[in-house]
Design a protein around this motif. Structure first.
Motif, PDB file in Angstrom:
ATOM      1  N   ALA A 251      -3.536   4.050   4.496  1.00  0.00           N
ATOM      2  CA  ALA A 251      -5.195   3.260   3.246  1.00  0.00           C
ATOM      3  C   ALA A 251      -5.762   2.736   4.057  1.00  0.00           C
ATOM      4  O   ALA A 251      -5.719   1.669   4.108  1.00  0.00           O
ATOM      5  CB  ALA A 251      -4.326   3.586   1.758  1.00  0.00           C
ATOM      6  N   PRO A 252      -7.545   3.291   3.519  1.00  0.00           N
ATOM      7  CA  PRO A 252      -8.638   2.509   4.597  1.00  0.00           C
ATOM      8  C   PRO A 252      -8.486   1.109   2.705  1.00  0.00           C
ATOM      9  O   PRO A 252      -7.838   1.403   1.606  1.00  0.00           O
ATOM     10  CB  PRO A 252      -9.572   3.226   4.009  1.00  0.00           C
ATOM     11  N   ALA A 253      -9.152   0.320   2.836  1.00  0.00           N
ATOM     12  CA  ALA A 253      -9.125  -1.144   2.023  1.00  0.00           C
ATOM     13  C   ALA A 253     -10.571  -0.589   1.509  1.00  0.00           C
ATOM     14  O   ALA A 253     -11.277  -1.256   2.300  1.00  0.00           O
ATOM     15  CB  ALA A 253      -8.538  -2.210   2.500  1.00  0.00           C
ATOM     16  N   GLY A 254     -11.107  -1.671   0.767  1.00  0.00           N
ATOM     17  CA  GLY A 254     -12.734  -1.524   0.660  1.00  0.00           C
ATOM     18  C   GLY A 254     -12.708  -1.338  -1.017  1.00  0.00           C
ATOM     19  O   GLY A 254     -12.583  -0.720  -1.353  1.00  0.00           O
ATOM     20  N   GLU A 255     -14.091  -1.468  -0.819  1.00  0.00           N
ATOM     21  CA  GLU A 255     -14.839  -0.926  -2.456  1.00  0.00           C
ATOM     22  C   GLU A 255     -15.849   0.552  -2.231  1.00  0.00           C
ATOM     23  O   GLU A 255     -16.288   0.384  -0.721  1.00  0.00           O
ATOM     24  CB  GLU A 255     -16.123  -1.602  -2.933  1.00  0.00           C
ATOM     25  N   MET A 256     -15.049   1.357  -2.394  1.00  0.00           N
ATOM     26  CA  MET A 256     -15.575   2.922  -2.241  1.00  0.00           C
ATOM     27  C   MET A 256     -15.561   3.747  -2.737  1.00  0.00           C
ATOM     28  O   MET A 256     -15.283   3.691  -4.105  1.00  0.00           O
ATOM     29  CB  MET A 256     -14.823   3.457  -1.172  1.00  0.00           C
TER      30      MET A 256
END
Length: 490
Positions: A251-256
């Motif tokens: 899974a990607p990480a960060g605000e989205m």
């Protein structure tokens, strides 16, 4: 002082009361004496909660029956409220001597003159039709039918794909009878069925393992688990999830941008917002929503209700565990906080109406404000348009565990099934995705609400202060413009 039943109840309700009177030798005079003892040292209110449960549980692991049990239990909890203090005692011996002793024990919380009872009980159950059927008594034939459901689930999961290497399936049900008598005249009863079928699988492909789980049920009879809600349906769903995860990317990480699918993702709403709207937390000023009635706490597209009156749903009840009829309660309307879920104690102390939300795990526990079926209402957006509006984000379809801090509203949830959204299209499945945020803040970023409201399959169990009760959740597809995603990918 005499106590009489002043309003005739329905035939089913009368049968509920007769069950306790006939099986355990209760009498109206004994109920009156117990309430009198409970208030003998003062106190503002007292109630008696009688409960009798017949239950069945069957578990299959590796195609072998590993557990099977049937049991019955009965008891009574006696509560005395004095101001904000609660005295509580319970007994599994329903003889008059033990009941009166428990009443005297509960009375020790109070300190004042003897409290007089209200004259006469009121048979105050709602006269609406029952929300759920009352199954006939179990027989050897029905026990065999329950075992057959579990074995069918085991067989279907194994047949789904050769990479399914382990299957566990289980079935459980109970028939709970309750009777409540209180010093305010409440005199209520109910017979509450509950059933659930669950399937858990593990898939293996080389060095990679993955798991999947599915299940459903409600306040239903055995024939619910046929047709579209069959054991094969739940088995195939659990196996599908497990196989899907074998090829998932990190899974990607960060605000989205995050899109939540319909149905079970409503558990995030339940945890991140619902608990904060229970009246006891707000009475004690420990909720992030305390003092915010009439203020905007979410996007204007968000309306959230708690509804205990939905037929056959897992969280539904004809009456709550204080004898009050359940209802549909609007919590948030077009983004504005409208009210809290309350029991009798919180309603009295806060000067608000009870919403029929007093619930308890068993006669051994005190009631407190709890959710029933909590969900977000439909919006006007088409789910496909919601997906198309996302340039890069996450589509979360299913959730596992999570943690919530009621005071701050902060939450962390693990997504057991989620996908990348790239250029408006759902692409690769992802693993190990977590959603991190603040409940009241997260709802302010809801920019689109779908027209596809769905409720969960009937698997929800809610924990609070060491007590577990069955609940339901739901929502339509929704889009949050900002949310922090935890993952190990790019």
């Amino acid at each position: 002082m005499s106590t009489t039943v002043s309003t005739p109840a329905s035939h089913a309700e009368s049968a509920n009361k007769r069950y306790f009177f006939d099986k355990f030798g209760l009498t109206e005079r004994l109920l009156e004496r117990c309430l009198g003892e409970a208030l003998s040292a003062g106190g503002d209110y007292a109630d008696l909660y009688f409960e009798s449960i017949a239950s069945t549980s069957i578990g299959v692991d590796e195609s072998l029956v590993k557990s099977a049990s049937q049991g019955v239990s009965a008891g009574c909890g006696i509560r005395v409220i004095s101001g904000e203090r609660t005295g509580y005692a319970y007994t599994d011996d329903l003889s008059s001597e033990r009941l009166l002793r428990a009443a005297r024990t509960a009375s020790l919380i109070a300190n004042g003159p003897t409290k007089e009872l209200v004259t006469g009980f009121n048979a105050n159950e709602s006269q609406r039709p029952s929300l759920y059927p009352i199954p006939a008594a179990d027989s050897d034939a029905s026990l065999a039918a329950k075992l057959s459901l579990v074995m069918r689930a085991d067989k279907a999961a194994r047949a789904f794909d050769a990479r399914i290497v382990q299957v566990r399936a289980s079935y459980s049900d109970e028939l709970r009878r309750i009777l409540i008598a209180a010093s305010d005249g409440t005199f209520a009863s109910d017979t509450q069925p509950l059933a659930r079928l669950n399937v858990f699988v593990i898939a293996k492909d080389g060095a990679r393992n993955s798991k999947g789980t599915s299940g459903g049920g409600g306040r239903v009879e055995l024939d619910f688990f046929e047709d579209t809600k069959s054991p094969e349906h739940f088995a195939n769903e659990a196996a599908r999830q497990a196989i899907l995860q074998l090829n998932a990317v990190a899974a990607p990480a960060g605000e989205m941008e995050v899109v939540l699918g319909p149905g079970w993702p409503g558990v995030l709403l339940h945890e991140a917002v619902g608990h904060g709207l229970e009246a006891d937390f707000n009475r004690k000023k420990t909720s992030a929503f305390a003092g915010l009635i009439g203020q905007s706490v979410a996007s204007s597209k968000v309306t959230v209700v708690d509804n205990g009156t939905m037929p056959s749903r897992r969280g539904s009840l004809n009456v709550d565990d204080e004898g009050a009829a359940t209802q549909e309660t609007v919590l948030i309307e077009n983004g504005v906080l409208k009210g809290y879920l309350s029991d009798k104690l919180s309603a009295r102390l806060m000067g608000i109406a009870s919403t029929g939300s007093g619930r308890r795990e068993s006669y051994q526990h005190i009631p407190m404000p709890r959710m029933t079926n909590t969900y977000m209402l439909n919006g006007e957006d088409v789910p496909e348009d919601i997906i198309r509006s996302v340039k890069r984000g996450l589509y979360a379809v299913n959730f596992g565990g999570g943690q919530v801090d009621i005071t701050s509203g902060k939450f962390v949830f693990s997504a057991s099934e989620a996908y990348l959204i790239e250029d408006g299209k759902i692409t690769a499945p992802v693993r190990d995705a977590t959603l991190i945020g603040n409940g009241p803040e997260a709802l302010k970023y809801v920019s689109m609400v779908g027209n596809d409201l769905a409720l969960d399959e009937g698997i929800g169990t809610c924990g609070k202060d060491g007590q577990s009760v069955p609940v339901g959740v739901g929502m339509p597809t929704i889009k949050l413009d900002r949310m922090t995603v935890g993952g190990t990918g790019n």
